[in-house]
Design a protein around this motif. Structure first.
Motif, PDB file in Angstrom:
ATOM      1  N   ALA A  80      62.928  25.929  65.696  1.00 20.08           N
ATOM      2  CA  ALA A  80      62.023  26.762  66.482  1.00 20.08           C
ATOM      3  C   ALA A  80      62.148  28.237  66.132  1.00 20.08           C
ATOM      4  CB  ALA A  80      62.296  26.559  67.975  1.00 20.08           C
ATOM      5  N   ASP A  81      63.338  28.658  65.664  1.00 23.06           N
ATOM      6  CA  ASP A  81      63.567  30.072  65.404  1.00 23.06           C
ATOM      7  C   ASP A  81      64.710  30.224  64.411  1.00 23.06           C
ATOM      8  OD1 ASP A  81      63.364  32.821  65.567  1.00 23.06           O
ATOM      9  OD2 ASP A  81      64.417  32.993  67.486  1.00 23.06           O
ATOM     10  N   ILE A  82      64.674  31.309  63.666  1.00 21.98           N
ATOM     11  CA  ILE A  82      65.801  31.677  62.815  1.00 21.98           C
ATOM     12  C   ILE A  82      66.025  33.171  62.963  1.00 21.98           C
ATOM     13  CG2 ILE A  82      64.295  31.856  60.770  1.00 21.98           C
ATOM     14  CD1 ILE A  82      66.780  31.111  59.059  1.00 21.98           C
ATOM     15  N   THR A  83      67.271  33.552  63.213  1.00 24.13           N
ATOM     16  CA  THR A  83      67.663  34.965  63.283  1.00 24.13           C
ATOM     17  C   THR A  83      68.513  35.269  62.061  1.00 24.13           C
ATOM     18  OG1 THR A  83      69.756  34.625  64.453  1.00 24.13           O
ATOM     19  CG2 THR A  83      67.752  34.679  65.803  1.00 24.13           C
ATOM     20  N   ASP A  84      69.106  36.427  62.045  1.00 20.32           N
ATOM     21  CA  ASP A  84      69.965  36.786  60.913  1.00 20.32           C
ATOM     22  C   ASP A  84      71.280  36.027  60.915  1.00 20.32           C
ATOM     23  OD1 ASP A  84      68.114  38.606  59.962  1.00 20.32           O
ATOM     24  OD2 ASP A  84      68.931  40.256  61.157  1.00 20.32           O
ATOM     25  N   THR A  85      71.587  35.320  62.020  1.00 21.06           N
ATOM     26  CA  THR A  85      72.894  34.660  62.122  1.00 21.06           C
ATOM     27  C   THR A  85      72.836  33.185  62.505  1.00 21.06           C
ATOM     28  OG1 THR A  85      73.089  35.360  64.434  1.00 21.06           O
ATOM     29  CG2 THR A  85      74.065  36.810  62.754  1.00 21.06           C
ATOM     30  N   GLU A  86      71.715  32.714  63.050  1.00 23.26           N
ATOM     31  CA  GLU A  86      71.671  31.326  63.525  1.00 23.26           C
ATOM     32  C   GLU A  86      70.260  30.765  63.478  1.00 23.26           C
ATOM     33  OE1 GLU A  86      73.044  31.228  67.575  1.00 23.26           O
ATOM     34  OE2 GLU A  86      71.289  32.278  68.356  1.00 23.26           O
ATOM     35  N   VAL A  87      70.218  29.428  63.521  1.00 23.41           N
ATOM     36  CA  VAL A  87      68.947  28.699  63.630  1.00 23.41           C
ATOM     37  C   VAL A  87      68.919  28.041  65.003  1.00 23.41           C
ATOM     38  CG1 VAL A  87      67.501  26.864  62.680  1.00 23.41           C
ATOM     39  CG2 VAL A  87      68.900  28.275  61.145  1.00 23.41           C
ATOM     40  N   VAL A  88      67.784  28.148  65.681  1.00 21.64           N
ATOM     41  CA  VAL A  88      67.609  27.548  66.995  1.00 21.64           C
ATOM     42  C   VAL A  88      66.616  26.407  66.874  1.00 21.64           C
ATOM     43  CG1 VAL A  88      67.005  27.946  69.418  1.00 21.64           C
ATOM     44  CG2 VAL A  88      68.012  29.800  68.056  1.00 21.64           C
ATOM     45  N   THR A  89      66.957  25.234  67.402  1.00 24.31           N
ATOM     46  CA  THR A  89      66.056  24.084  67.331  1.00 24.31           C
ATOM     47  C   THR A  89      65.213  23.989  68.593  1.00 24.31           C
ATOM     48  OG1 THR A  89      67.477  22.440  68.394  1.00 24.31           O
ATOM     49  CG2 THR A  89      67.854  22.868  66.045  1.00 24.31           C
ATOM     50  N   ILE A  90      64.179  23.183  68.523  1.00 21.93           N
ATOM     51  CA  ILE A  90      63.315  22.951  69.682  1.00 21.93           C
ATOM     52  C   ILE A  90      64.109  22.341  70.834  1.00 21.93           C
ATOM     53  CG2 ILE A  90      61.483  21.377  70.484  1.00 21.93           C
ATOM     54  CD1 ILE A  90      59.898  22.104  68.025  1.00 21.93           C
ATOM     55  N   LYS A  91      65.121  21.549  70.503  1.00 22.05           N
ATOM     56  CA  LYS A  91      65.943  20.915  71.544  1.00 22.05           C
ATOM     57  C   LYS A  91      66.966  21.875  72.157  1.00 22.05           C
ATOM     58  CE  LYS A  91      65.592  16.195  69.713  1.00 22.05           C
ATOM     59  NZ  LYS A  91      66.343  15.043  69.144  1.00 22.05           N
ATOM     60  N   GLY A  92      67.066  23.086  71.579  1.00 15.32           N
ATOM     61  CA  GLY A  92      67.986  24.075  72.144  1.00 15.32           C
ATOM     62  C   GLY A  92      69.297  24.232  71.419  1.00 15.32           C
ATOM     63  N   ASP A  93      69.508  23.481  70.327  1.00 14.39           N
ATOM     64  CA  ASP A  93      70.728  23.672  69.533  1.00 14.39           C
ATOM     65  C   ASP A  93      70.727  25.071  68.920  1.00 14.39           C
ATOM     66  OD1 ASP A  93      71.679  20.703  69.418  1.00 14.39           O
ATOM     67  OD2 ASP A  93      69.614  20.612  68.712  1.00 14.39           O
ATOM     68  N   ARG A  94      71.862  25.722  68.923  1.00 14.37           N
ATOM     69  CA  ARG A  94      72.032  27.007  68.255  1.00 14.37           C
ATOM     70  C   ARG A  94      73.046  26.799  67.134  1.00 14.37           C
ATOM     71  NH1 ARG A  94      69.444  30.369  72.001  1.00 14.37           N
ATOM     72  NH2 ARG A  94      69.761  32.208  70.667  1.00 14.37           N
ATOM     73  N   VAL A  95      72.582  26.892  65.900  1.00 18.12           N
ATOM     74  CA  VAL A  95      73.405  26.519  64.747  1.00 18.12           C
ATOM     75  C   VAL A  95      73.682  27.763  63.901  1.00 18.12           C
ATOM     76  CG1 VAL A  95      73.660  24.869  62.857  1.00 18.12           C
ATOM     77  CG2 VAL A  95      72.123  24.320  64.770  1.00 18.12           C
ATOM     78  N   PRO A  96      74.894  28.313  63.974  1.00 16.58           N
ATOM     79  CA  PRO A  96      75.214  29.516  63.195  1.00 16.58           C
ATOM     80  C   PRO A  96      75.330  29.201  61.708  1.00 16.58           C
ATOM     81  CG  PRO A  96      77.168  28.732  64.335  1.00 16.58           C
ATOM     82  CD  PRO A  96      76.040  27.865  64.796  1.00 16.58           C
TER      83      PRO A  96
END
Length: 360
Positions: A80-96
């Motif tokens: 759902a999103d990517i920042t400079d440090t992590e990827v966020v999934t639609i299910k709410g996972d935050r993956v650094p």
């Protein structure tokens, strides 16, 4: 390999298609790899049309991500999103991540589990088997290869291809296209060019084209291009890295422009070449080499360069024949068919992912 005393770098791969699967497999022993994919399985897209006519073929061409990624973390969700440090999934996972790889190719809203996909092929097979007349909408590689598979396996069926363009397979050149047209017409395939079909207006098996022609068909298959899988990036840190077509802009080392630790590979990239499976695999190989270099030295400027491929195209025409195009040279028949059409590179691709070419 990282030294045993060092903590492994975190690599997040978004997209488990042809490119994403290979780079995840390549790096799983050297990094803490996470693969984020909305499907729980890998599928060879070039084997799908054969699988529609012969569902047993799909059993080797579709397998769970976990089968070839025993040492990676597989997250079944869309990003759902990517920042400079992590990827966020639609299910709410935050993956650094220390390194991210964008490989979301083209959008696909199909089956999410392997069993669902195999069932889908079985349903398509029954549809093809029971119909005496079939309409195929789209005359690119997908439409032509599907028509060829059906024409070879079921020569008595009446097939019609309707294509919006002025010629089939525009990307391979007029001479090669004409050879394919002749091959199809000799096998009872009608071809209507320069027109489209709105399937929602069909009544009682009668379809109308934009040119006013009527086509009788007991079923239809839509074989037009899928949108680029970059819509999810348009409100993220990478929104400025998309070109006007929605493709991800990458440099010669396959890094996303403006980002030193994010790579783009596969069909989503703006690399000026045909979007083909074997080229996506080449992207994965180059990007994996460069991530290895950067894991050792993040300031390494001596990265591997990807050079756009020579224009080679192979289109399967059933199980034995194919058409090949290389620059302005083209040939059709059994010789190019020996390269691709028998196994459709299924055994080769399984070996690339560390699996046995045949099911045990």
């Amino acid at each position: 390999m990282a030294d045993s005393g060092e903590e492994k770098k975190r690599v997040v791969v978004i997209g488990g298609g042809v490119a994403g699967s290979l780079i995840a497999k390549s790096l799983q022993d050297e990094a803490n790899v996470s693969l984020i994919d909305m499907k729980e399985y890998f599928e060879m897209p070039w084997a799908a049309l054969r699988s529609m006519c012969d569902p047993s073929f799909a059993k080797r061409a579709i397998f769970s991500h976990s089968e070839y990624l025993p040492r990676a973390n597989v997250i079944t969700s869309a990003a759902a999103d990517i920042t400079d440090t992590e990827v966020v999934t639609i299910k709410g996972d935050r993956v650094p991540y220390d390194f991210a790889v964008i490989a979301t190719g083209h959008s696909d809203n199909g089956a999410y589990t392997k069993d669902e996909k195999l069932t889908e092929f079985q349903t398509d097979h029954e549809k093809i088997k029971s119909a005496n007349s079939i309409l195929i909408i789209g005359g690119g590689q997908t439409g032509v290869e599907l028509a060829a598979e059906i024409a070879v396996d079921y020569p008595d069926k009446k097939l019609t291809i309707v294509h919006r363009g002025s010629m089939l397979l525009e990307f391979i050149g007029e001479r090669a296209s004409n050879k394919v047209v002749h091959w199809l017409k000799s096998r009872n395939v009608e071809i209507i060019l320069g027109q489209s079909v709105d399937v929602n207006t069909a009544k009682d098996g009668v379809y109308k084209t934009s040119g006013g022609e009527t086509i009788d068909a007991e079923c239809h298959f839509i074989c037009i291009g899928k949108p680029i899988g970059s819509a999810w990036l348009k409100e993220t840190a990478l929104k400025g890295s998309l070109d006007i077509h929605g493709r991800l802009m990458v440099d010669s080392s396959l890094k996303v422009k403006g980002h030193n630790n994010i790579f783009g590979i596969g069909d989503i990239t703006d690399i000026p070449e045909l979007k083909l499976g074997y080229l996506a695999q080449r992207h994965a190989v180059i990007a994996a080499k460069n991530i290895r270099l950067l894991m050792k030295n993040e300031n390494d400027n001596n990265l591997n360069v990807y050079k756009p491929a020579l224009p080679l195209s192979l289109i399967a025409l059933g199980k034995r024949e194919a058409v090949a195009q290389f620059y302005c040279l083209s040939c059709i028949g059994r010789l190019p068919g020996m390269i691709k059409s028998g196994d459709l590179f299924v055994g080769k691709t399984r070996r690339q992912l560390g699996l046995l070419p045949e099911l045990s």
